[in-house]
Design an enzyme around this catalytic site. Structure first.
Site, mmCIF file in Angstrom:
data_model
loop_
_atom_site.group_PDB
_atom_site.id
_atom_site.type_symbol
_atom_site.label_atom_id
_atom_site.label_comp_id
_atom_site.label_asym_id
_atom_site.label_seq_id
_atom_site.Cartn_x
_atom_site.Cartn_y
_atom_site.Cartn_z
ATOM 1 N N SER A 91 50.018 40.431 56.873
ATOM 2 C CA SER A 91 48.962 39.437 57.015
ATOM 3 C C SER A 91 47.759 39.850 56.171
ATOM 4 O O SER A 91 47.783 40.896 55.520
ATOM 5 C CB SER A 91 48.550 39.332 58.482
ATOM 6 O OG SER A 91 47.897 40.525 58.856
ATOM 7 N N LYS A 92 46.736 39.023 56.255
ATOM 8 C CA LYS A 92 45.563 39.231 55.391
ATOM 9 C C LYS A 92 44.981 40.635 55.475
ATOM 10 O O LYS A 92 44.442 41.140 54.502
ATOM 11 C CB LYS A 92 44.488 38.209 55.737
ATOM 12 C CG LYS A 92 44.745 36.895 55.039
ATOM 13 C CD LYS A 92 43.560 35.960 55.173
ATOM 14 C CE LYS A 92 43.970 34.590 54.652
ATOM 15 N NZ LYS A 92 43.553 33.509 55.505
ATOM 16 N N ARG A 93 45.110 41.233 56.652
ATOM 17 C CA ARG A 93 44.470 42.562 56.721
ATOM 18 C C ARG A 93 45.249 43.631 55.955
ATOM 19 O O ARG A 93 44.755 44.719 55.725
ATOM 20 C CB ARG A 93 44.167 42.957 58.167
ATOM 21 C CG ARG A 93 45.308 43.263 59.012
ATOM 22 C CD ARG A 93 45.029 43.095 60.484
ATOM 23 N NE ARG A 93 46.314 42.996 61.121
ATOM 24 C CZ ARG A 93 47.060 44.040 61.412
ATOM 25 N NH1 ARG A 93 46.622 45.255 61.147
ATOM 26 N NH2 ARG A 93 48.241 43.886 61.959
ATOM 27 N N HIS A 94 46.474 43.309 55.535
ATOM 28 C CA HIS A 94 47.221 44.263 54.708
ATOM 29 C C HIS A 94 46.954 44.051 53.223
ATOM 30 O O HIS A 94 47.246 44.913 52.402
ATOM 31 C CB HIS A 94 48.728 44.100 54.936
ATOM 32 C CG HIS A 94 49.155 44.404 56.337
ATOM 33 N ND1 HIS A 94 49.613 43.437 57.192
ATOM 34 C CD2 HIS A 94 49.190 45.565 57.020
ATOM 35 C CE1 HIS A 94 49.925 43.992 58.355
ATOM 36 N NE2 HIS A 94 49.659 45.276 58.272
#
Ligand code: GLU
Length: 475
Positions: free
Chosen positions: A240-243
């Site tokens: 997801s975006k945090r990766h």
């Protein structure tokens, strides 16, 4: 049997990397088997629908080079057909009208929870006569799910997956306002589009059991299923975006080539022996859904980067010039001139060997595209010192005297200067020379670059750097 695979994205506003991989697998399987690859836009969420979001999908598919064989279908436009099937199931006694109010449903939910049952709805209207229906209530249509036994999905990737039928509820197929549910729409569309293979993320595996209830009720042949594990981030949770960036467009904007991303996504969760470099032509020969791994794969940015470096190096130079043009304009405010183009074409082999992305390539290309005078960045300024001025003057004199401006002779001159003026330290000659030519402290192989830039422009750049040191030394 002609293989027909499908890609049915919901237009969310971006193409997630996981969806892109699903599209790729479906595309490759259809093409590898001489079948068809069809597109359906699952656009039934009208509240959030936008044409731009649909465009994003087509742009991503086009960029990846995944062409398809149908006029892309809109699921929303097909809603009358979905409703027709709901009514057919009703007429056949495979579905029924349910008149429960939200309050009644809430009560059922609570009761089922307290009894530890898996499904909320208690089949209240399943066998009830319609004469008991409350007045003025628009019913929903629910399908009759099997009550006993177990259901099995024989999945190409996951193997035999079983579910106790007590887990399957009599889910809604048509809402009270006549709008079909997603579960129904998918089955009807896949059937009508003659889809033979459903290759999708394993987050849809639960849906499959319910969708199969509809297939069975209609007496339709089920597709072959291949549920692929999702892509994970380095920490093992869903990517997801945090990766990092999750959308295809981001990767394009970061300077990745579609063939590199395709190769990367292909290898992410699919393998053939130990082949790592698998261009599309090769993938079309060897792809099979049997090679899809059952284990979740982790997104590895470094690996993607190294594949990109490989494909950049293999790419045609004219194509690379076209591809870096937008980056040059946007990031460096450079429009390629005719003279710049000639130099760049001559220098491209030298710079593409080292670049990881088109952004790197654009930055490294600048040396061929700028005309003196140009500004020096911080990296260059560090090397344009008063001590360097003497060296640059020396280089200028020596290079002016060269008749044949080739890289061997330029190097020879610089080595001599290093011996005489810099205690044999070639770096002390090259760094200011590089700063003068490139305006920064990085460049392609310097002597080759100087040869390509050509004598008049090299002289001009040296003179400009010398003059610059004169002015900058005062502060
Ligand atoms: N529209 C669904 C999605 O974007 C795909 C459903 C399916 O593959 O059946 O996740």
């Amino acid at each position: 049997m002609t293989v027909i695979t499908r890609f049915p994205p919901s237009p969310t506003g971006f193409m997630h990397i996981g969806n892109a991989r699903t599209a790729l697998f479906n595309y490759l399987y259809a093409r590898a088997k001489g079948g068809k690859f069809v597109i359906r836009i699952e656009d039934t969420d009208r509240a959030r629908h936008s044409e731009e979001a649909v465009e994003v999908i087509f742009n991503a598919l086009e960029w990846m080079g995944l062409d398809y064989d149908n006029t892309p279908q809109s699921q929303y436009e097909n809603r009358a057909r979905h409703a027709e099937i709901a009514h057919a199931l009703l007429a056949a006694g495979k579905a029924y009208k349910c008149y429960c109010s939200p309050e009644e449903l809430e009560k059922m939910r609570e009761q089922s929870k307290s009894e530890g049952r898996a499904v909320a709805y208690n089949n209240y209207w399943r066998d009830r006569d319609e004469s008991e229906a409350p007045k003025g209530v628009q019913p929903v249509i629910r399908i009759k799910s099997p009550l006993e036994g177990e259901s099995i999905v024989d999945d190409v990737v996951q193997g035999k997956v079983r579910v106790d039928n007590k887990q399957l509820d009599d889910f809604i197929i048509l809402r009270s306002d006549g709008v079909p549910t997603y579960m129904l729409a998918v089955v009807v569309d896949d059937h009508d589009m003659d889809v033979t293979h459903v290759i999708r993320g394993d987050d849809h595996l639960n849906n499959t059991f319910r969708q199969n209830v509809i297939y069975d009720a209609m007496g339709w042949k089920k597709p072959i299923y291949a549920h692929c594990p999702l892509i994970h981030g380095a920490d093992g949770s869903k990517f997801s975006k945090r990766h990092g960036s999750v959308s295809i467009e981001d990767y394009k904007n970061m300077g990745f080539l579609p063939e590199a991303l395709n190769n990367y996504l292909l290898r992410l969760g699919w393998g053939h022996k130990d082949e790592e470099i698998i261009p599309m032509e090769r993938a079309l020969e060897i792809f099979d859904i049997k090679g899809i791994s059952k284990a979740a794969s982790k997104f590895d940015f470094k690996k993607l980067e190294s594949l990109n470096a490989h494909y950049l190096n293999a790419a045609d130079n004219d194509r690379l010039v076209d591809l870096i043009s937008p980056f040059l304009k946007e990031k460096h405010n450079i429009i390629i001139s005719e003279e710049g183009l000639t130099r760049l074409q001559a220098g491209m082999d030298g710079i593409k060997e080292r670049a990881k992305t088109l952004i790197d390539l654009a930055a490294e290309s600048r040396i061929y595209l700028v005309d003196a005078p140009f500004p020096y960045d911080e990296g260059a300024q560090k090397h344009l010192t008063p001590a360097a001025k003497t060296i640059l003057k020396e280089i200028l004199t020596e290079l002016k005297a060269l008749n044949d401006f080739n890289h061997e002779d330029i190097e020879h001159k610089c080595r001599n200067i290093a011996q005489i003026k810099a205690d044999g330290k070639l770096g002390n000659v090259m760094m200011p020379f590089r700063a003068a030519l490139a305006g920064t402290d990085k460049s392609p192989a310097l002597f080759e670059a100087a040869e390509i830039i050509g004598k008049p422009e090299v002289i001009k750049r040296l003179e400009h750097a010398i003059a610059y040191i004169g002015t900058s030394a005062s502060h």
